[in-house]
Enzyme design. Structure first.
Site, PDB file in Angstrom:
ATOM      1  N   ASN A   9      47.142  34.240  45.431  1.00 46.38           N
ATOM      2  CA  ASN A   9      46.778  34.207  44.010  1.00 46.38           C
ATOM      3  C   ASN A   9      48.002  33.786  43.210  1.00 46.38           C
ATOM      4  O   ASN A   9      48.927  34.580  43.027  1.00 46.38           O
ATOM      5  CB  ASN A   9      46.301  35.607  43.581  1.00 46.38           C
ATOM      6  N   LYS A  11      48.235  33.134  40.121  1.00 38.50           N
ATOM      7  CA  LYS A  11      48.208  33.585  38.715  1.00 38.50           C
ATOM      8  C   LYS A  11      48.547  32.402  37.789  1.00 38.50           C
ATOM      9  O   LYS A  11      48.169  31.286  38.083  1.00 38.50           O
ATOM     10  CB  LYS A  11      49.151  34.770  38.525  1.00 38.50           C
ATOM     11  N   HIS A  94      40.107  41.042  38.875  1.00 42.11           N
ATOM     12  CA  HIS A  94      41.514  41.361  39.147  1.00 42.11           C
ATOM     13  C   HIS A  94      42.006  42.358  38.100  1.00 42.11           C
ATOM     14  O   HIS A  94      41.602  42.306  36.942  1.00 42.11           O
ATOM     15  CB  HIS A  94      42.359  40.082  39.102  1.00 42.11           C
ATOM     16  N   GLU A  96      44.621  42.554  36.438  1.00 42.63           N
ATOM     17  CA  GLU A  96      45.210  41.952  35.225  1.00 42.63           C
ATOM     18  C   GLU A  96      44.124  41.519  34.257  1.00 42.63           C
ATOM     19  O   GLU A  96      44.291  41.568  33.044  1.00 42.63           O
ATOM     20  CB  GLU A  96      46.123  40.778  35.623  1.00 42.63           C
ATOM     21  N   GLU A 166      43.289  46.704  45.703  1.00 44.37           N
ATOM     22  CA  GLU A 166      44.612  46.458  45.144  1.00 44.37           C
ATOM     23  C   GLU A 166      45.021  47.620  44.247  1.00 44.37           C
ATOM     24  O   GLU A 166      44.638  47.657  43.065  1.00 44.37           O
ATOM     25  CB  GLU A 166      44.600  45.179  44.307  1.00 44.37           C
ATOM     26  N   GLY A 172      52.840  43.415  42.096  1.00 46.08           N
ATOM     27  CA  GLY A 172      54.012  42.814  41.462  1.00 46.08           C
ATOM     28  C   GLY A 172      55.167  43.781  41.264  1.00 46.08           C
ATOM     29  O   GLY A 172      56.103  43.482  40.522  1.00 46.08           O
ATOM     30  N   SER A 212      52.031  43.659  46.646  1.00 42.92           N
ATOM     31  CA  SER A 212      53.357  43.442  47.240  1.00 42.92           C
ATOM     32  C   SER A 212      53.317  43.195  48.744  1.00 42.92           C
ATOM     33  O   SER A 212      54.177  43.664  49.488  1.00 42.92           O
ATOM     34  CB  SER A 212      54.296  44.601  46.883  1.00 42.92           C
TER      35      SER A 212
HETATM   36  C1  PEP Z   1      47.862  40.169  43.157  1.00 41.34           C
HETATM   37  O1  PEP Z   1      48.123  39.553  42.151  1.00 41.34           O
HETATM   38  O2  PEP Z   1      46.685  40.258  43.499  1.00 41.34           O
HETATM   39  C2  PEP Z   1      48.953  40.783  43.906  1.00 41.34           C
HETATM   40  C3  PEP Z   1      48.645  41.583  44.888  1.00 41.34           C
HETATM   41  O3  PEP Z   1      50.246  40.510  43.511  1.00 41.34           O
HETATM   42  P1  PEP Z   1      51.602  40.861  44.319  1.00 41.34           P
HETATM   43  O4  PEP Z   1      51.397  40.406  45.739  1.00 41.34           O
HETATM   44  O5  PEP Z   1      52.670  40.079  43.617  1.00 41.34           O
HETATM   45  O6  PEP Z   1      51.798  42.331  44.234  1.00 41.34           O
END
Ligand code: PEP
Length: 250
Positions: A9, A11, A94, A96, A166, A172, A212
């Protein structure tokens, strides 16, 4: 056997030139065909990336969409438009989007239905915040998000989609859920699917972990019985890092 699915992803990162160069390089790599690899560029780069990916096994996903096919929705993009560009998957709900753009279980549910109606495979994101984890309500949160997103679907539809667990506190932040913690929540989500849609759908639905993920923790996570891949943010932005995760996911 559920196929491992690793989705990057991006973003709001990468210009068209950067996106094209990334997938040109990725296409040259010998990726294990047993892993379904997906890239999720921003809307602006979907068409040029689709062009580069023609003839490869790497799938294309969008990061969001509206639930209507067309209409007066300034700034929105419809599932029909994504399908036309060659998207096979779409990330929905998601954290976000839930946090900054007011997405709710109800709008995610509308989007899931609209995506399926166009033949797009939803990657439905669920996960608890740090406060919710500390309050001991992780299971309640993921159960209600999962039920909310999948409400009204058939067992066959659920069997074909992807859920991404998640934990918001791991996105992040560099903090990853331990493989055991992630496995426990993924298994719980599968039980929720079983109780709502039956055991065949629960056995078939792919449930990723996201938060992460990197090459060094991918093996531990992906070797868990209920973790069927990863949704990767930061570590999907460099070809080397992303390929490292793909290689370590089996
Ligand atoms: C994500 O945006 O779905 C995500 C898991 O980000 P990151 O891997 O940077 O934590």
């Amino acid at each position: 056997m559920r196929q491992i699915i690793i989705a990057g992803n991006w973003k709001m990162h990468k210009t068209v030139a950067e996106a094209v160069s990334f997938v040109q390089e990725l296409k040259q790599k010998e990726l294990n065909p047993a892993v379904q690899v997906v890239v999720c560029p921003p809307f602006t780069a979907l068409a040029p990336v689709a062009e580069v990916l023609k003839g490869s096994n790497i799938a294309l996903a969008a990061q969001n969409m509206h639930w209507e096919s067309q209409g007066a929705f300034t700034g929105e993009v419809s599932p029909v438009m994504l399908k036309e560009l060659g998207c096979q998957y779409v990330i929905l709900g998601h954290s976000e989007r839930r946090q900054y753009f007011g997405e709710t279980d109800e709008t995610v549910n509308r989007k899931v239905k609209a995506a399926l109606a166009q033949g797009l495979i939803p990657i439905v994101c669920v996960g608890e915040t740090l406060e919710q984890r500390e309050a001991g309500i992780t299971e309640q949160v993921v159960a209600s998000q999962t039920k909310g997103a999948l409400q009204g679907l058939t067992a066959e539809q659920v069997a074909g989609l992807v859920i991404a667990y998640e934990p918001v506190w791991a996105i992040g932040t560099g903090k990853t859920a331990s493989a055991e913690d992630a496995q426990q929540v993924n298994r719980y989500i599968r039980q929720v699917v079983a109780s709502e849609f039956g055991s065949a759908a629960a056995e078939a639905v792919r449930i990723q972990y996201g938060g992460s993920v990197k090459a060094s923790n991918a093996k531990g996570l992906m070797s868990q019985p209920d973790i069927d891949g990863g949704l990767v943010g930061g570590a999907s932005l460099k070809v080397e890092d992303f390929v490292g995760i793909i290689e370590n996911s089996l």
